[in-house]
Write a protein that holds these residues in place. Structure first.
Motif, PDB file in Angstrom:
ATOM      1  N   ARG A  24     -29.701  85.460 -82.727  1.00  0.00           N
ATOM      2  CA  ARG A  24     -30.544  86.567 -83.208  1.00  0.00           C
ATOM      3  C   ARG A  24     -31.877  86.089 -83.771  1.00  0.00           C
ATOM      4  NH1 ARG A  24     -25.846  90.061 -86.367  1.00  0.00           N
ATOM      5  NH2 ARG A  24     -25.095  91.211 -84.516  1.00  0.00           N
ATOM      6  N   ASN A  25     -32.039  84.779 -83.936  1.00  0.00           N
ATOM      7  CA  ASN A  25     -33.282  84.218 -84.470  1.00  0.00           C
ATOM      8  C   ASN A  25     -33.879  83.299 -83.405  1.00  0.00           C
ATOM      9  OD1 ASN A  25     -35.115  82.345 -85.818  1.00  0.00           O
ATOM     10  ND2 ASN A  25     -34.326  83.169 -87.747  1.00  0.00           N
ATOM     11  N   LEU A  26     -35.009  83.707 -82.841  1.00  0.00           N
ATOM     12  CA  LEU A  26     -35.605  82.974 -81.719  1.00  0.00           C
ATOM     13  C   LEU A  26     -35.886  81.518 -82.086  1.00  0.00           C
ATOM     14  CD1 LEU A  26     -36.762  82.918 -78.867  1.00  0.00           C
ATOM     15  CD2 LEU A  26     -38.947  83.731 -79.799  1.00  0.00           C
ATOM     16  N   ARG A  27     -36.408  81.289 -83.279  1.00  0.00           N
ATOM     17  CA  ARG A  27     -36.742  79.921 -83.688  1.00  0.00           C
ATOM     18  C   ARG A  27     -35.490  79.064 -83.804  1.00  0.00           C
ATOM     19  NH1 ARG A  27     -37.328  77.371 -88.449  1.00  0.00           N
ATOM     20  NH2 ARG A  27     -36.897  79.268 -89.642  1.00  0.00           N
ATOM     21  N   LEU A  28     -34.416  79.644 -84.385  1.00  0.00           N
ATOM     22  CA  LEU A  28     -33.166  78.893 -84.507  1.00  0.00           C
ATOM     23  C   LEU A  28     -32.544  78.632 -83.140  1.00  0.00           C
ATOM     24  CD1 LEU A  28     -31.453  80.490 -87.648  1.00  0.00           C
ATOM     25  CD2 LEU A  28     -32.971  78.507 -87.507  1.00  0.00           C
ATOM     26  N   GLU A  29     -32.655  79.614 -82.242  1.00  0.00           N
ATOM     27  CA  GLU A  29     -32.104  79.435 -80.891  1.00  0.00           C
ATOM     28  C   GLU A  29     -32.838  78.325 -80.152  1.00  0.00           C
ATOM     29  OE1 GLU A  29     -29.706  80.066 -77.500  1.00  0.00           O
ATOM     30  OE2 GLU A  29     -29.463  80.604 -79.611  1.00  0.00           O
ATOM     31  N   GLU A  30     -34.156  78.274 -80.305  1.00  0.00           N
ATOM     32  CA  GLU A  30     -34.925  77.199 -79.660  1.00  0.00           C
ATOM     33  C   GLU A  30     -34.528  75.833 -80.214  1.00  0.00           C
ATOM     34  OE1 GLU A  30     -38.979  78.253 -80.325  1.00  0.00           O
ATOM     35  OE2 GLU A  30     -39.064  79.639 -78.611  1.00  0.00           O
ATOM     36  N   LEU A  31     -34.320  75.779 -81.541  1.00  0.00           N
ATOM     37  CA  LEU A  31     -33.895  74.527 -82.158  1.00  0.00           C
ATOM     38  C   LEU A  31     -32.506  74.133 -81.651  1.00  0.00           C
ATOM     39  CD1 LEU A  31     -34.273  72.227 -84.190  1.00  0.00           C
ATOM     40  CD2 LEU A  31     -33.422  73.754 -85.980  1.00  0.00           C
ATOM     41  N   PHE A  32     -31.610  75.098 -81.592  1.00  0.00           N
ATOM     42  CA  PHE A  32     -30.245  74.844 -81.135  1.00  0.00           C
ATOM     43  C   PHE A  32     -30.235  74.323 -79.695  1.00  0.00           C
ATOM     44  CE2 PHE A  32     -26.092  76.196 -79.429  1.00  0.00           C
ATOM     45  CZ  PHE A  32     -25.241  75.669 -80.390  1.00  0.00           C
ATOM     46  N   SER A  37     -25.459  69.058 -75.809  1.00  0.00           N
ATOM     47  CA  SER A  37     -24.241  69.874 -75.916  1.00  0.00           C
ATOM     48  C   SER A  37     -23.287  69.274 -76.960  1.00  0.00           C
ATOM     49  CB  SER A  37     -23.551  69.977 -74.560  1.00  0.00           C
ATOM     50  OG  SER A  37     -23.226  68.692 -74.057  1.00  0.00           O
ATOM     51  N   GLY A  38     -23.237  67.945 -77.036  1.00  0.00           N
ATOM     52  CA  GLY A  38     -22.394  67.300 -78.038  1.00  0.00           C
ATOM     53  C   GLY A  38     -22.860  67.591 -79.449  1.00  0.00           C
ATOM     54  N   GLN A  39     -24.171  67.575 -79.659  1.00  0.00           N
ATOM     55  CA  GLN A  39     -24.725  67.867 -80.978  1.00  0.00           C
ATOM     56  C   GLN A  39     -24.501  69.331 -81.347  1.00  0.00           C
ATOM     57  OE1 GLN A  39     -28.702  66.570 -80.150  1.00  0.00           O
ATOM     58  NE2 GLN A  39     -28.290  64.435 -80.710  1.00  0.00           N
ATOM     59  N   GLN A  40     -24.642  70.226 -80.381  1.00  0.00           N
ATOM     60  CA  GLN A  40     -24.378  71.646 -80.621  1.00  0.00           C
ATOM     61  C   GLN A  40     -22.933  71.857 -81.052  1.00  0.00           C
ATOM     62  OE1 GLN A  40     -25.384  73.579 -76.931  1.00  0.00           O
ATOM     63  NE2 GLN A  40     -27.588  73.321 -77.207  1.00  0.00           N
ATOM     64  N   VAL A 270     -29.084  74.770 -93.123  1.00  0.00           N
ATOM     65  CA  VAL A 270     -28.228  73.670 -92.699  1.00  0.00           C
ATOM     66  C   VAL A 270     -28.610  73.185 -91.304  1.00  0.00           C
ATOM     67  CG1 VAL A 270     -26.287  74.886 -91.582  1.00  0.00           C
ATOM     68  CG2 VAL A 270     -25.851  72.848 -92.956  1.00  0.00           C
ATOM     69  N   MET A 271     -29.155  74.074 -90.469  1.00  0.00           N
ATOM     70  CA  MET A 271     -29.679  73.629 -89.171  1.00  0.00           C
ATOM     71  C   MET A 271     -30.868  72.695 -89.365  1.00  0.00           C
ATOM     72  SD  MET A 271     -29.481  76.821 -86.482  1.00  0.00           S
ATOM     73  CE  MET A 271     -30.074  75.819 -85.109  1.00  0.00           C
ATOM     74  N   GLY A 272     -31.716  73.014 -90.335  1.00  0.00           N
ATOM     75  CA  GLY A 272     -32.859  72.147 -90.642  1.00  0.00           C
ATOM     76  C   GLY A 272     -32.401  70.781 -91.130  1.00  0.00           C
ATOM     77  N   MET A 273     -31.384  70.767 -91.988  1.00  0.00           N
ATOM     78  CA  MET A 273     -30.841  69.505 -92.500  1.00  0.00           C
ATOM     79  C   MET A 273     -30.228  68.688 -91.363  1.00  0.00           C
ATOM     80  SD  MET A 273     -29.090  71.061 -95.963  1.00  0.00           S
ATOM     81  CE  MET A 273     -28.190  69.583 -96.404  1.00  0.00           C
ATOM     82  N   PHE A 274     -29.448  69.365 -90.519  1.00  0.00           N
ATOM     83  CA  PHE A 274     -28.788  68.682 -89.410  1.00  0.00           C
ATOM     84  C   PHE A 274     -29.810  68.143 -88.418  1.00  0.00           C
ATOM     85  CE2 PHE A 274     -26.468  68.883 -85.253  1.00  0.00           C
ATOM     86  CZ  PHE A 274     -25.506  67.934 -85.538  1.00  0.00           C
ATOM     87  N   SER A 275     -30.828  68.935 -88.148  1.00  0.00           N
ATOM     88  CA  SER A 275     -31.872  68.505 -87.214  1.00  0.00           C
ATOM     89  C   SER A 275     -32.610  67.286 -87.740  1.00  0.00           C
ATOM     90  CB  SER A 275     -32.856  69.654 -86.965  1.00  0.00           C
ATOM     91  OG  SER A 275     -33.773  69.327 -85.957  1.00  0.00           O
ATOM     92  N   GLU A 276     -32.865  67.263 -89.041  1.00  0.00           N
ATOM     93  CA  GLU A 276     -33.536  66.107 -89.653  1.00  0.00           C
ATOM     94  C   GLU A 276     -32.671  64.855 -89.525  1.00  0.00           C
ATOM     95  OE1 GLU A 276     -36.258  63.724 -91.363  1.00  0.00           O
ATOM     96  OE2 GLU A 276     -36.563  65.817 -90.781  1.00  0.00           O
ATOM     97  N   GLU A 277     -31.363  65.014 -89.727  1.00  0.00           N
ATOM     98  CA  GLU A 277     -30.458  63.878 -89.574  1.00  0.00           C
ATOM     99  C   GLU A 277     -30.449  63.381 -88.125  1.00  0.00           C
ATOM    100  OE1 GLU A 277     -29.299  62.394 -92.031  1.00  0.00           O
ATOM    101  OE2 GLU A 277     -29.484  63.887 -93.612  1.00  0.00           O
ATOM    102  N   LEU A 278     -30.472  64.318 -87.165  1.00  0.00           N
ATOM    103  CA  LEU A 278     -30.490  63.915 -85.759  1.00  0.00           C
ATOM    104  C   LEU A 278     -31.756  63.135 -85.431  1.00  0.00           C
ATOM    105  CD1 LEU A 278     -29.126  67.095 -83.915  1.00  0.00           C
ATOM    106  CD2 LEU A 278     -27.902  64.984 -84.507  1.00  0.00           C
ATOM    107  N   ARG A 279     -32.891  63.587 -85.963  1.00  0.00           N
ATOM    108  CA  ARG A 279     -34.149  62.869 -85.727  1.00  0.00           C
ATOM    109  C   ARG A 279     -34.076  61.459 -86.291  1.00  0.00           C
ATOM    110  NH1 ARG A 279     -36.653  67.930 -86.618  1.00  0.00           N
ATOM    111  NH2 ARG A 279     -36.857  67.521 -88.837  1.00  0.00           N
TER     112      ARG A 279
END
Length: 341
Positions: A24-32, A37-40, A270-279
């Motif tokens: 439902r959130n375009l920005r979050l969907e783009e980040l996801f 697929s493993g990270q998702q 938490v998506m922002g936190m997880f994304s930062e960890e992935l980077r």
């Protein structure tokens, strides 16, 4: 059916609910969609309680064990690790004194001053560095020098070396260096400086290494034996059954997991936190590849140099042998000429 932590923490959303919020959130969907697929799947698993959250990620560790918000938690963990009662006085900055680029492969790094004014550096390494001892010694020395400069600046003429206090370096390895792997029955190693005669002077640097991969093997075989085991389980285990066993034996950890899953309800954060960890992990992986490739190049260069040296020595030996044979030949020719005369 796969175990889930949702039965313990009803606030946990299902995978479908989390996925719907993201769609439902375009920005979050783009980040996801930018994740593999493993990270998702990993993200959806820990948000839905199918797996535990990796507490040792920098963002999650500092959220749950923040010494400014809940100092009693890190106080207890450090006291158990150091085998003495400690209390955190303040958090110190740690980003300006790294010797070269020391952040590669470090997942989490925090420096605190304890009540007795000693300093403790706590860090997590995904993969144990080569030359772990040398590196820890250098960083410990750097922190010791920081303390010396600060205390000397504060005390001026009244400064004395008795004002300098210990520096503890505490390293959690997710994957232990080779030097620790042969100790299958020990997951925590303490190092202090002692003399070979029994003479005692106060040397200020101590080191502690916690090998979490070895701990998980011990946990599988022996279970949670004490409070330190409970903390190491909390920090390193994401299997729901193991987490349930932890909560049964040490229910005080329920509050910490409750905070984690309240955090997970804020999907955007938490998506922002997880994304930062992935980077950070991606960067670390690239750095590791560079280090390994450079090590291989250095080894090949050394091998080539050794081969060239061997060939040069062989050539030199053969030239010397030829020279000796030529001398003998000249002697034979001179002898032959003399006999003719």
């Amino acid at each position: 059916m796969k175990k889930s932590l949702k039965s313990h923490f009803p606030i946990i959303r299902s995978k479908e609910e989390v996925r719907l919020i993201i769609r439902r959130n375009l920005r979050l969907e783009e980040l996801f969609q930018s994740w593999t697929s493993g990270q998702q799947e990993e993200f959806l698993d820990f948000c839905s309680g199918n797996r535990g959250v990796k507490i040792l990620y920098d963002s999650f560790f500092k959220e749950i064990l923040n010494p400014e918000n809940a100092p009693e938690r890190l106080n207890e963990l450090l006291s158990l690790i150091l085998r003495q009662q400690v209390k955190i006085l303040q958090v110190l900055p740690n980003d300006s004194t790294r010797i070269a680029d020391e952040s590669s492969l470090v997942i989490m790094d925090i420096v605190v001053e304890l009540e007795d004014h000693s300093i403790a550096n706590v860090e997590v390494q995904k993969i144990g560095y080569k030359f772990s001892g040398q590196r820890s010694a250098c960083y410990s020395a750097d922190l010791l020098l920081r303390q010396y400069k600060r205390v000397r600046g504060e005390r001026g003429r009244a400064f004395s070396y008795r004002d300098i206090h210990k520096v503890y370096t505490i390293v959690f390895f997710e994957q232990s260096p080779e030097s620790f792997r042969r100790f299958k029955e020990e997951c925590i190693h303490h190092f202090t400086q002692v003399s070979d005669t029994g003479a005692e002077i106060e040397l200020l640097q101590e080191f502690c290494y916690a090998c979490l991969d070895i701990f998980r093997d011990l946990l599988h075989n022996k279970g949670i034996r004490n409070k330190l085991d409970a903390w190491l389980t909390f920090l390193s285990v994401d299997d729901p059954e193991a987490i349930e066993a932890l909560l049964d034996q040490y229910p005080e950890f329920v509050k910490l997991y409750q905070e984690i899953y309240e955090l997970c309800r804020n999907v955007e954060r938490v998506m922002g936190m997880f994304s930062e960890e992935l980077r950070e992990l991606d960067r670390n992986t690239v750095q590791l590849m560079i280090d390994e490739m450079q090590e291989e190049i250095d080894a090949l260069k050394k091998e080539r140099e050794e081969e060239v040296n061997r060939k040069d020595e062989k050539i030199s030996e053969q030239e010397q042998e030829i020279a000796e044979l030529k001398k003998k030949l000249a002697m034979y020719e001179n002898a032959s000429e003399s006999s003719k005369e």
